[in-house]
Scaffold this motif. Structure first.
Motif: not given
Length: 152
Positions: A73-96
């Motif tokens: 819920n913290w993550e969802l609230e933060a995503l909703e409130k943020a003015e910008m979302i930076v997203m990084y996919f590490d090649i060593n992960t699946k990151s579902p």
């Protein structure tokens, strides 16, 4: 700079708020959030960092677990409130969860995505970004550069 880390209360100030979405698998993903925070330390930005210092991998990831539910819920609230979302996919992960967040926020107009060659679902990420006009970059350094450019 102001850094708000899960599960602290999210109180935004006059700074631009940036959520750090992306690979976070403990022991597998690089600690890319630390690099972003260090490189943005001289800027007027509020970082919303989901990397919880007290995370315990043994916690059951179920809705009935109050600590896990608080984190999500913290993550969802933060995503909703943020003015910008930076997203990084590490090649060593699946990151579902990052893939889920990409789907949730692809139409928001708030995303900048870094999905390097070698990520197992790079094609899917690239198609979603192209379809919804999400800015894509190829490296963590480029991602940081774009954040700096946006907050100027």
């Amino acid at each position: 700079m102001n850094v708000i880390t899960a599960p602290s209360k999210i109180v935004l100030d006059k700074n631009i708020s940036v959520f750090l979405a992306g690979s976070i698998e403990i022991g597998v993903a690089e600690r890319w959030q630390d690099k972003v925070i260090k490189d943005l330390s001289e800027t007027n930005v509020t970082i919303l960092n989901p990397r919880r210092a007290s995370w315990d991998a043994s916690w059951k990831q179920e809705i009935s677990n109050p600590i896990f539910k608080e984190q999500v819920n913290w993550e969802l609230e933060a995503l909703e409130k943020a003015e910008m979302i930076v997203m990084y996919f590490d090649i060593n992960t699946k990151s579902p969860i990052t893939l889920l967040e990409l789907g949730l926020f692809a139409r928001s107009g708030k995303l900048i995505v870094c999905c390097p060659d070698g990520f197992w679902r790079k094609g899917n990420v690239a198609i979603v970004c192209e379809r919804y006009r999400v800015q894509q970059v190829d490296s963590l350094e480029e991602l940081i550069h774009e954040v700096k450019r946006e907050i100027r």
